[in-house]
Write a protein that holds these residues in place. Structure first.
Motif, PDB file in Angstrom:
ATOM      1  N   ALA A 106       6.181 -39.634  16.531  1.00  0.00           N
ATOM      2  CA  ALA A 106       6.498 -39.187  14.947  1.00  0.00           C
ATOM      3  C   ALA A 106       5.707 -40.253  14.182  1.00  0.00           C
ATOM      4  O   ALA A 106       5.331 -39.937  13.237  1.00  0.00           O
ATOM      5  CB  ALA A 106       8.058 -39.457  14.703  1.00  0.00           C
ATOM      6  N   LEU A 107       5.375 -41.554  14.514  1.00  0.00           N
ATOM      7  CA  LEU A 107       4.687 -42.444  13.717  1.00  0.00           C
ATOM      8  C   LEU A 107       3.208 -41.999  13.838  1.00  0.00           C
ATOM      9  O   LEU A 107       2.554 -41.870  12.737  1.00  0.00           O
ATOM     10  CB  LEU A 107       4.719 -43.798  14.162  1.00  0.00           C
ATOM     11  CG  LEU A 107       4.016 -44.786  13.464  1.00  0.00           C
ATOM     12  CD1 LEU A 107       4.067 -44.897  11.906  1.00  0.00           C
ATOM     13  CD2 LEU A 107       4.070 -46.169  14.020  1.00  0.00           C
ATOM     14  N   SER A 108       2.763 -41.607  14.831  1.00  0.00           N
ATOM     15  CA  SER A 108       1.484 -40.938  15.029  1.00  0.00           C
ATOM     16  C   SER A 108       1.232 -39.825  14.120  1.00  0.00           C
ATOM     17  O   SER A 108       0.290 -39.674  13.570  1.00  0.00           O
ATOM     18  CB  SER A 108       1.158 -40.823  16.330  1.00  0.00           C
ATOM     19  OG  SER A 108      -0.112 -40.509  16.715  1.00  0.00           O
ATOM     20  N   ARG A 109       1.997 -38.722  14.323  1.00  0.00           N
ATOM     21  CA  ARG A 109       2.076 -37.624  13.284  1.00  0.00           C
ATOM     22  C   ARG A 109       2.093 -37.937  11.888  1.00  0.00           C
ATOM     23  O   ARG A 109       1.179 -37.605  10.844  1.00  0.00           O
ATOM     24  CB  ARG A 109       3.140 -36.599  13.640  1.00  0.00           C
ATOM     25  CG  ARG A 109       2.964 -35.817  14.921  1.00  0.00           C
ATOM     26  CD  ARG A 109       4.032 -34.754  14.902  1.00  0.00           C
ATOM     27  NE  ARG A 109       5.402 -35.278  14.890  1.00  0.00           N
ATOM     28  CZ  ARG A 109       6.230 -35.669  16.029  1.00  0.00           C
ATOM     29  NH1 ARG A 109       5.607 -35.876  17.159  1.00  0.00           N
ATOM     30  NH2 ARG A 109       7.380 -36.204  15.919  1.00  0.00           N
ATOM     31  N   LEU A 110       2.639 -39.103  11.421  1.00  0.00           N
ATOM     32  CA  LEU A 110       2.842 -39.469  10.100  1.00  0.00           C
ATOM     33  C   LEU A 110       1.467 -40.075   9.608  1.00  0.00           C
ATOM     34  O   LEU A 110       0.973 -39.745   8.593  1.00  0.00           O
ATOM     35  CB  LEU A 110       3.994 -40.416   9.974  1.00  0.00           C
ATOM     36  CG  LEU A 110       4.364 -40.951   8.530  1.00  0.00           C
ATOM     37  CD1 LEU A 110       4.452 -39.956   7.610  1.00  0.00           C
ATOM     38  CD2 LEU A 110       5.227 -42.168   8.432  1.00  0.00           C
ATOM     39  N   LEU A 111       1.002 -40.856  10.468  1.00  0.00           N
ATOM     40  CA  LEU A 111      -0.324 -41.653  10.425  1.00  0.00           C
ATOM     41  C   LEU A 111      -1.255 -40.653  10.199  1.00  0.00           C
ATOM     42  O   LEU A 111      -2.603 -40.797   9.436  1.00  0.00           O
ATOM     43  CB  LEU A 111      -0.617 -42.610  10.920  1.00  0.00           C
ATOM     44  CG  LEU A 111       0.409 -43.874  10.944  1.00  0.00           C
ATOM     45  CD1 LEU A 111       0.104 -44.729  12.366  1.00  0.00           C
ATOM     46  CD2 LEU A 111       0.059 -44.551   9.685  1.00  0.00           C
ATOM     47  N   ASP A 112      -1.458 -39.344  10.863  1.00  0.00           N
ATOM     48  CA  ASP A 112      -2.460 -38.583  10.802  1.00  0.00           C
ATOM     49  C   ASP A 112      -2.403 -37.379   9.650  1.00  0.00           C
ATOM     50  O   ASP A 112      -3.525 -36.845   9.161  1.00  0.00           O
ATOM     51  CB  ASP A 112      -2.215 -37.548  12.178  1.00  0.00           C
ATOM     52  CG  ASP A 112      -3.025 -38.289  13.391  1.00  0.00           C
ATOM     53  OD1 ASP A 112      -3.825 -39.066  13.145  1.00  0.00           O
ATOM     54  OD2 ASP A 112      -2.701 -37.814  14.490  1.00  0.00           O
ATOM     55  N   ILE A 113      -1.367 -37.562   8.963  1.00  0.00           N
ATOM     56  CA  ILE A 113      -1.078 -36.614   7.721  1.00  0.00           C
ATOM     57  C   ILE A 113      -1.786 -37.339   6.481  1.00  0.00           C
ATOM     58  O   ILE A 113      -1.737 -38.496   6.194  1.00  0.00           O
ATOM     59  CB  ILE A 113       0.406 -36.497   7.469  1.00  0.00           C
ATOM     60  CG1 ILE A 113       1.081 -35.664   8.214  1.00  0.00           C
ATOM     61  CG2 ILE A 113       0.237 -35.905   5.777  1.00  0.00           C
ATOM     62  CD1 ILE A 113       2.561 -35.642   8.259  1.00  0.00           C
ATOM     63  N   PRO A 114      -2.612 -36.671   5.832  1.00  0.00           N
ATOM     64  CA  PRO A 114      -3.279 -37.164   4.665  1.00  0.00           C
ATOM     65  C   PRO A 114      -2.350 -37.905   3.781  1.00  0.00           C
ATOM     66  O   PRO A 114      -1.378 -37.521   3.407  1.00  0.00           O
ATOM     67  CB  PRO A 114      -4.147 -35.829   4.066  1.00  0.00           C
ATOM     68  CG  PRO A 114      -4.286 -35.021   5.180  1.00  0.00           C
ATOM     69  CD  PRO A 114      -3.203 -35.114   5.896  1.00  0.00           C
ATOM     70  N   ALA A 115      -2.735 -39.151   3.278  1.00  0.00           N
ATOM     71  CA  ALA A 115      -1.576 -39.844   2.303  1.00  0.00           C
ATOM     72  C   ALA A 115      -1.739 -38.863   0.905  1.00  0.00           C
ATOM     73  O   ALA A 115      -2.875 -38.653   0.337  1.00  0.00           O
ATOM     74  CB  ALA A 115      -2.138 -41.130   1.905  1.00  0.00           C
ATOM     75  N   PRO A 116      -0.638 -38.506   0.444  1.00  0.00           N
ATOM     76  CA  PRO A 116      -0.710 -37.610  -0.649  1.00  0.00           C
ATOM     77  C   PRO A 116      -0.927 -38.498  -1.858  1.00  0.00           C
ATOM     78  O   PRO A 116      -1.390 -37.905  -3.055  1.00  0.00           O
ATOM     79  CB  PRO A 116       0.836 -37.124  -0.687  1.00  0.00           C
ATOM     80  CG  PRO A 116       1.512 -38.097  -0.061  1.00  0.00           C
ATOM     81  CD  PRO A 116       0.643 -38.600   0.883  1.00  0.00           C
TER      82      PRO A 116
END
Length: 165
Positions: A106-116
């Motif tokens: 879940a942390l990996s998926r979060l870090l892969d999302i562009p920071a809005p």
């Protein structure tokens, strides 16, 4: 606690200097993003953050449960398979590892999302670069670092070039 759980715990705790540095960088990016309109919709980020927080809470609870069972089992001095089974050590360890892995994913998926926006960028910088063992920063996949650098460039109003393109 497993080594993976210890590493994950250390990645989730940081020092004030790292947080301050992240805030300074993100603050500059916030000013630039307001001028350039580079902020993105937060809904995907917020959903991924909630998923990570829930997975992290579950992993922490399972880690604590495993540790309590393990401590009780060790206190008996009985290292037999029957005693391990009676305490449920192996099942608890398996469950703890499973939820640790889910939290890491879940942390990996979060870090892969562009920071809005700048707040999300500051969060990412804090988690990527805070110390985990002494004076060393944690080890993350290059994709996480690349995405965070691309976020910083985008939020500062620039365009990715070179390795970020």
């Amino acid at each position: 606690m497993t080594m993976a759980a210890q590493n994950r715990r250390q990645l989730l705790t940081g020092d004030a200097a790292c947080a301050a540095g992240a805030a300074i960088v993100a603050g500059g990016a916030a000013l630039a993003s307001e001028a350039s309109g580079a902020a993105l919709d937060r809904s995907g980020w917020v959903a991924a953050m909630r998923q990570w927080e829930a997975a992290e809470a579950e992993a922490q609870a399972d880690d604590e449960r495993y540790q309590r069972l393990r401590d009780s089992w060790i206190a008996t001095g009985d290292n037999s398979a029957e005693c391990r089974q009676r305490f449920g050590i192996d099942a608890a360890a398996t469950q703890s590892n499973r939820t640790d892995d889910a939290a890491a994913d879940a942390l990996s998926r979060l870090l892969d999302i562009p920071a809005p926006d700048a707040d999300a960028l500051a969060w990412k910088i804090h988690h990527l670069f805070k110390p985990d063992h002494g004076d060393f920063a944690g080890a993350f996949a290059f994709s996480h670092i690349k995405q965070t650098l691309a976020d910083a460039v985008r939020l500062a109003g620039g365009t990715p070039s070179g390795m970020l393109a």
